[in-house]
Structures are given as C-alpha cells and as structure tokens.
Design a protein around this motif. Structure first.
Motif, PDB file in Angstrom:
ATOM      1  N   GLN A  83      -2.791   8.222  -6.629  1.00 23.08           N
ATOM      2  CA  GLN A  83      -1.791   9.127  -6.058  1.00 23.08           C
ATOM      3  C   GLN A  83      -0.368   8.672  -6.396  1.00 23.08           C
ATOM      4  OE1 GLN A  83      -2.262  10.245  -1.895  1.00 23.08           O
ATOM      5  NE2 GLN A  83      -4.456   9.779  -1.965  1.00 23.08           N
ATOM      6  N   ASP A  84       0.557   9.628  -6.390  1.00 27.83           N
ATOM      7  CA  ASP A  84       1.973   9.329  -6.551  1.00 27.83           C
ATOM      8  C   ASP A  84       2.556   9.150  -5.149  1.00 27.83           C
ATOM      9  OD1 ASP A  84       4.716   9.270  -6.979  1.00 27.83           O
ATOM     10  OD2 ASP A  84       4.683  10.830  -8.517  1.00 27.83           O
ATOM     11  N   LEU A  85       2.923   7.914  -4.836  1.00 29.96           N
ATOM     12  CA  LEU A  85       3.377   7.588  -3.483  1.00 29.96           C
ATOM     13  C   LEU A  85       4.875   7.324  -3.414  1.00 29.96           C
ATOM     14  CD1 LEU A  85       0.501   5.119  -2.497  1.00 29.96           C
ATOM     15  CD2 LEU A  85       0.645   7.563  -1.986  1.00 29.96           C
ATOM     16  N   ARG A  86       5.607   7.767  -4.404  1.00 29.97           N
ATOM     17  CA  ARG A  86       7.033   7.425  -4.475  1.00 29.97           C
ATOM     18  C   ARG A  86       7.868   8.034  -3.353  1.00 29.97           C
ATOM     19  NH1 ARG A  86       8.092   8.636 -10.763  1.00 29.97           N
ATOM     20  NH2 ARG A  86       6.535  10.252 -10.237  1.00 29.97           N
ATOM     21  N   ASN A  97      -7.614  -3.810   3.463  1.00 23.99           N
ATOM     22  CA  ASN A  97      -8.695  -3.293   2.623  1.00 23.99           C
ATOM     23  C   ASN A  97      -8.478  -1.838   2.182  1.00 23.99           C
ATOM     24  OD1 ASN A  97     -10.620  -5.679   2.804  1.00 23.99           O
ATOM     25  ND2 ASN A  97     -10.381  -5.176   4.979  1.00 23.99           N
ATOM     26  N   THR A  98      -7.229  -1.439   2.114  1.00 20.81           N
ATOM     27  CA  THR A  98      -6.899  -0.071   1.688  1.00 20.81           C
ATOM     28  C   THR A  98      -6.905   0.013   0.166  1.00 20.81           C
ATOM     29  OG1 THR A  98      -5.611   0.340   3.680  1.00 20.81           O
ATOM     30  CG2 THR A  98      -5.107   1.705   1.772  1.00 20.81           C
ATOM     31  N   ASN A  99      -7.273   1.181  -0.362  1.00 25.60           N
ATOM     32  CA  ASN A  99      -7.397   1.369  -1.803  1.00 25.60           C
ATOM     33  C   ASN A  99      -6.115   1.981  -2.381  1.00 25.60           C
ATOM     34  OD1 ASN A  99      -8.234   1.730  -4.419  1.00 25.60           O
ATOM     35  ND2 ASN A  99      -9.885   3.168  -3.956  1.00 25.60           N
ATOM     36  N   PHE A 100      -5.370   1.169  -3.148  1.00 27.67           N
ATOM     37  CA  PHE A 100      -4.165   1.621  -3.836  1.00 27.67           C
ATOM     38  C   PHE A 100      -4.348   1.561  -5.355  1.00 27.67           C
ATOM     39  CE2 PHE A 100      -2.318   0.200   0.243  1.00 27.67           C
ATOM     40  CZ  PHE A 100      -1.519   1.291   0.561  1.00 27.67           C
ATOM     41  N   GLU A 101      -5.562   1.646  -5.807  1.00 27.40           N
ATOM     42  CA  GLU A 101      -5.816   1.495  -7.242  1.00 27.40           C
ATOM     43  C   GLU A 101      -5.118   2.598  -8.048  1.00 27.40           C
ATOM     44  OE1 GLU A 101      -9.558   0.727 -10.342  1.00 27.40           O
ATOM     45  OE2 GLU A 101      -9.930   0.992  -8.195  1.00 27.40           O
ATOM     46  N   ASN A 102      -4.384   2.162  -9.076  1.00 32.40           N
ATOM     47  CA  ASN A 102      -3.697   3.060 -10.017  1.00 32.40           C
ATOM     48  C   ASN A 102      -2.674   3.991  -9.369  1.00 32.40           C
ATOM     49  OD1 ASN A 102      -5.101   2.107 -12.361  1.00 32.40           O
ATOM     50  ND2 ASN A 102      -6.878   3.353 -11.762  1.00 32.40           N
ATOM     51  N   VAL A 103      -2.138   3.615  -8.219  1.00 33.09           N
ATOM     52  CA  VAL A 103      -1.113   4.451  -7.594  1.00 33.09           C
ATOM     53  C   VAL A 103       0.235   4.252  -8.284  1.00 33.09           C
ATOM     54  CG1 VAL A 103      -2.225   4.419  -5.326  1.00 33.09           C
ATOM     55  CG2 VAL A 103      -0.456   2.720  -5.868  1.00 33.09           C
ATOM     56  N   ILE A 104       1.111   5.245  -8.153  1.00 34.42           N
ATOM     57  CA  ILE A 104       2.500   5.107  -8.586  1.00 34.42           C
ATOM     58  C   ILE A 104       3.311   4.867  -7.322  1.00 34.42           C
ATOM     59  CG2 ILE A 104       4.465   6.201  -9.726  1.00 34.42           C
ATOM     60  CD1 ILE A 104       2.481   7.972 -11.224  1.00 34.42           C
ATOM     61  N   ASP A 124       1.394   0.740 -10.046  1.00 29.31           N
ATOM     62  CA  ASP A 124       2.770   0.649 -10.527  1.00 29.31           C
ATOM     63  C   ASP A 124       3.645   0.310  -9.326  1.00 29.31           C
ATOM     64  OD1 ASP A 124       5.332   0.927 -11.469  1.00 29.31           O
ATOM     65  OD2 ASP A 124       5.050   2.926 -12.334  1.00 29.31           O
ATOM     66  N   LEU A 125       4.042  -0.950  -9.227  1.00 30.80           N
ATOM     67  CA  LEU A 125       4.823  -1.444  -8.095  1.00 30.80           C
ATOM     68  C   LEU A 125       6.213  -1.900  -8.535  1.00 30.80           C
ATOM     69  CD1 LEU A 125       1.939  -3.503  -6.438  1.00 30.80           C
ATOM     70  CD2 LEU A 125       2.879  -1.341  -5.588  1.00 30.80           C
TER      71      LEU A 125
END
Length: 200
Positions: A83-86, A97-104, A124-125
C-alpha cells in the motif's frame, strides 16, 4: 449708557475665566470621538479575552504531534502490504507483527511506535521518522531507509539483509551491531548494505 453696559456685560460673558482652559470643540462634536474610543477599547478587550480563553493558537496546534489511530486502537497483526501510506501517520502506534511488506512510506512518521516483529521487507522508508520506535525482531530485508530518523530506536535482533541505510545517522555502538549482521545489496538502489552503514 445702557447700550455700553450691555456690550461690556456681553464681553465679560464671552471672556474665559482666568486659570481655566476652555475647549474650542463643542460638546456635541466630542461625543462621537468618546464613543469611538470606548468602542475600540471594547473591541481590544474582547480580542484579548478571546486570545486568553482560546486553549491553543493555530501555530501551537500545528506544533503538537497528532495521535494516530493505532495509538488508541491496536493495529497489531494488520496487513498494510503493497500500500501507499504516504498520507498516513503511525505516531506511538501499537503495530506488533504488522505486515508492511513493499509499502511506500517515505517521510511517514512512526515515532515512538511498537513495531516489534513487524514485516517491513522491501519497504520504502526514505526519510521516515522511526525515532524511539521498537523494531526488536523486525524484518527490514530489502528496505530502503535512506535519510530516515532512527534515533533512540531499539534494533535488537533486526534483519537487515539487502537494506539501504544511506545517510542514516546511527549511534556508533548500534551501528557496530548492525554491521555484524549486515550483508547483501539493495535490489532497487543497488547500494551495498555494509557500504551504506560505513562498516569497516
């Protein structure tokens, strides 16, 4: 004689008394000025009362960090992958244990959040705020952390293979610990993980 006395009396009535200042402005002309003065004074007092009664000025309100949803309601084990979380923020949130895989999530604030055991593979951090976060056991494989803030973050047992730490300021003792487990090259930036950490 009567006319002369009358003229003298009229002159005496018109002559101001000694020691007293007589305003040349009629009382009727002074009244609007007096009313305007009282009106301005009332407005000034009203504005002052409003300023002191207001809990926060606009600038003060902007300076206060916002409280995220995850700080008031647990976001543990949620799936944010790909997801795009910007436009989001996770200040002091609980995201174990939250899933942030491949997030922007570039420039996103995670300040003070509990990210222990989180999956942040390929995230992308860039320039994100990870200050004072708990990243114990988190997986940052392939993540890009260029310019991110990680001051006072807990990084015990973190996985950092293929991650990019370019321009990240890290305390020397923590940097040394990361260098012991650092390996690989970031697939997106082509930066060597050890080189990005300035490992010796």
């Amino acid at each position: 004689m009567r006319s002369r006395v009358l003229c003298v009396n009229q002159q005496q009535q018109q002559r101001p008394a000694t020691g007293h200042k007589v305003s040349s402005t009629p009382a009727q002309e002074q009244r609007p000025v007096s009313q305007a003065t009282h009106t301005n004074l009332g407005l000034s007092l009203g504005l002052a009362a409003l300023m002191f009664s207001s809990p926060l000025s606009p600038l003060e309100a902007q300076a206060i960090p916002q409280t995220s949803e995850c700080a008031t309601k647990s976001c543990d084990y949620r799936d944010y992958s790909n997801q795009d979380l910007r436009k989001e923020f996770f200040t002091k949130g609980s995201m174990r244990n939250t899933n942030f895989e491949n997030v922007i999530a570039s420039e996103v604030t995670f300040f003070g959040a509990d990210l222990s055991g989180a999956n942040m593979k390929g995230a992308d951090l860039k320039y994100a705020d990870l200050g004072q976060t708990n990243l114990t056991g988190a997986d940052l494989s392939g993540a890009i952390l260029e310019g991110a803030i990680v001051s006072s973050a807990r990084l015990d047992g973190v996985t950092i293979v293929d991650s990019d730490w370019t321009d990240v300021i890290i305390r020397k003792d923590i940097n040394d610990e990361l260098c012991r487990v650092a390996s690989g090259t970031n697939p997106k930036t082509g930066v060597d993980t050890r080189d990005s950490l300035l490992c010796q």
